[in-house]
Design a protein around this motif. Structure first.
Motif, PDB file in Angstrom:
ATOM      1  N   UNK A  30       0.855  -1.187   0.000  1.00 42.01           N
ATOM      2  CA  UNK A  30       0.000   0.000   0.000  1.00 42.01           C
ATOM      3  C   UNK A  30       0.894   1.242   0.000  1.00 42.01           C
ATOM      4  N   UNK A  31       0.354   2.338  -0.484  1.00 38.85           N
ATOM      5  CA  UNK A  31       1.119   3.572  -0.539  1.00 38.85           C
ATOM      6  C   UNK A  31       0.233   4.779  -0.390  1.00 38.85           C
ATOM      7  N   UNK A  32       0.788   5.822   0.159  1.00 40.55           N
ATOM      8  CA  UNK A  32       0.088   7.094   0.248  1.00 40.55           C
ATOM      9  C   UNK A  32       1.102   8.228   0.192  1.00 40.55           C
ATOM     10  N   UNK A  33       0.648   9.359  -0.344  1.00 37.44           N
ATOM     11  CA  UNK A  33       1.522  10.518  -0.483  1.00 37.44           C
ATOM     12  C   UNK A  33       0.952  11.466  -1.510  1.00 37.44           C
ATOM     13  N   UNK A  34       1.818  12.291  -2.077  1.00 36.56           N
ATOM     14  CA  UNK A  34       1.339  13.163  -3.138  1.00 36.56           C
ATOM     15  C   UNK A  34       2.404  13.326  -4.212  1.00 36.56           C
ATOM     16  N   UNK A  35       1.934  13.545  -5.433  1.00 38.42           N
ATOM     17  CA  UNK A  35       2.767  13.817  -6.599  1.00 38.42           C
ATOM     18  C   UNK A  35       2.286  15.100  -7.260  1.00 38.42           C
TER      19      UNK A  35
END
Length: 514
Positions: free
Chosen positions: A125-130
């Motif tokens: 799983x992953x979370x963040x911003x681009x």
């Protein structure tokens, strides 16, 4: 001081004027790029079949399943320098803008349901911003002794409106009764005058003499971004088949301030400045689905689908015109200024669906080559649900007529010089979203060009990585500062401004795997 100019039906003039703003804006807000980490930037964002990089969560979500360890990444875009040359009627001027921003922050976590390399190996799983778009840009254009004047455009856009409807009274305000705001401002600044007094009082001339020329300047300052907050889930099956999905929440901010001015000219009317302010903000959401397949260990095939991003947008806007007219103008001589109210409007924007096909080949432990092909149909952009009930029918028709489907190509390579040092390069080609002709008339942006050249280095220090990337974007586009139509043929006679933009971009990614 009169100038006899051509007339055009009010419906055509006002429709073209209103539609163009939203048609242009819809395209600007629908374009995006994926070079959000230094490794992906250096390799031309060609990560659809590679994965294992946080940029892949916005390209092909199956790439998250390629990760074999937890990772935190952080990417400052330390040097984003945009320089734009504008050529207007043979005269070239330039302006530039520097911007520092954060291009990426991300975390990927790995869960192993068992100690096996077959079947379900891991769920990631992953979370963040681009950051998918950087709008920061300044431009300046100039022209001397131009035969075209924006005052002619003011006059044409006002044709069909009785001059009494331009006058504010205690019981009537043109700004809230369907009158084009620039018509009201031009009237109050004495830049237009009635051409048929006593015979309808609804046709207009500019204040210039026939054949009179003017000097022009046009400055635009843009800033803003599209940041995508990503929440991704992926699965690795036997280290051979990978699937993933991303929920994207896009935060959009766009601000544009422009000042257009005219002065002097062949007979010296004085000068005027026309200022426009636009601020657009909103949030959108999208879904992305992808897969990666390894038929043999060296070869990877990828495919991804991005749904449209469904934006709910709000814009705030404000304009003013000020003038200082010479005595030979007559009754309008002197200084004038007229401001619009501060307006706001809400509407929805639906960007086009995207489909990406990818292939990558690994040459042992020394290098790899990757190619992405992205299909986007820009005539599927839709504007919807104006806050006043407006349906944007004519704007959506124009979008369908002006824009087309394109293929974007991204190519990247990596060569491992030593186990700790990698050399990277990439190339991005973006097709023109503009059709070459509309109703048999050639579009200036049929010569639109957009390419990016990339390079970079990667360093590995145990569980830590430091990646460095440089990108040079070369973009050529054309834009009309305003439009004036010939009385006989109906052809648009103002020449477009050519904008040639070079963007220098330097970014670093610091990543730690654990």
């Amino acid at each position: 001081m009169k100038r006899i100019i051509m007339t055009i039906s009010t419906l055509l003039a006002l429709t073209l004027y209103a539609s163009a703003q939203y048609v242009d804006q819809a395209l600007v807000l629908s374009q995006q790029s994926y070079g959000v980490t230094a490794r992906s930037k250096a390799m031309g964002s060609a990560f659809g079949a590679l994965g294992g990089d946080f940029s892949s969560l916005s390209i092909n979500p199956a790439g998250i399943a390629v990760y074999r360890a937890n990772e935190f990444s952080f990417t400052p875009d330390v040097f984003h320098y945009n320089r734009t040359e504008a050529t207007n009627q043979g005269i070239t001027a330039d302006d530039s803008k520097y911007n520092f921003n954060i291009a990426n922050i991300g975390y990927v976590g790995i869960y192993h349901p068992g100690d096996t390399e077959s079947g379900l190996v891991s769920v990631n799983f992953g979370l963040g911003f681009n950051r998918l778009r950087n709008f920061h840009q300044n431009s300046l254009s100039e022209a001397m002794n131009s035969p075209y004047s924006r005052m002619d455009a003011f006059a044409q856009n006002t044709n069909g409106i009785n001059y009494n409807d331009l006058v504010t009274t205690d019981s009537y305000d043109p700004y809230y009764n369907g009158i084009p705001w620039e018509s009201k401002m031009a009237w109050e600044n004495y830049l237009i005058d009635v051409a048929n007094p006593g015979a309808g009082d609804n046709q207009y001339n500019s204040i210039l003499y026939q054949g009179e020329t003017v000097n022009q300047h046009y400055a635009i300052q843009r800033e803003g971004y599209i940041n995508e907050y990503v929440f991704s889930l992926g699965a690795n099956f036997s280290n051979k088949f990978y699937i993933g999905a991303t929920v994207g929440i896009d935060d959009l901010y766009y601000r544009e301030r422009s000042t257009y001015g005219e002065d002097g000219g062949s007979n010296g009317f004085g000068n005027f400045d026309y200022y426009n302010y636009l601020r657009t903000t909103g949030v959108g959401f999208n879904l992305k689905f992808g897969m990666i397949y390894r038929p043999i260990p060296q070869l990877r095939l990828g495919a991804a689908i991005h749904t449209p991003t469904f934006f709910n947008l709000k814009e705030n806007y404000h304009s003013w015109i000020s003038s200082n007219l010479d005595a030979n103008v007559g009754a309008g001589a002197g200084s004038h200024r007229e401001e619009t109210p501060y307006g706001d409007y809400k509407y929805d924007l639906e960007t086009p669906l995207r489909a990406i096909g990818s292939i990558a080949y690994q040459f042992g432990k020394k290098g790899l080559l990757s190619v992405d092909y992205e299909y986007v149909n820009y005539n599927n952009i839709k504007l919807r649900h104006g806050s006043d009930g407006y349906d944007f029918y004519s704007e959506n028709q124009d979008i369908n007529n002006y824009y087309q489907s394109i293929g974007n190509i991204r190519v990247g390579g990596e060569y491992r010089v030593t186990p700790a040092v990698s050399l990277r390069g990439g190339y991005e080609y973006y097709g023109s979203p503009y059709k070459s002709t509309v109703d048999g008339v050639s579009q200036p942006n049929s010569n639109y060009q957009h390419v990016t050249y990339n390079g970079g280095l990667g360093f590995r220090f145990g569980n830590a990585n430091l990646d460095i990337a440089y990108g040079l974007t070369d973009l050529t586009r054309y834009n009309y500062p305003f439009k004036v139509y010939d009385a006989t043929t109906g052809d648009q006679i103002v020449k477009p401004i050519k904008y040639h933009t070079l963007v220098h971009d330097v970014m670093f990614t610091m990543a730690y795997r654990f």
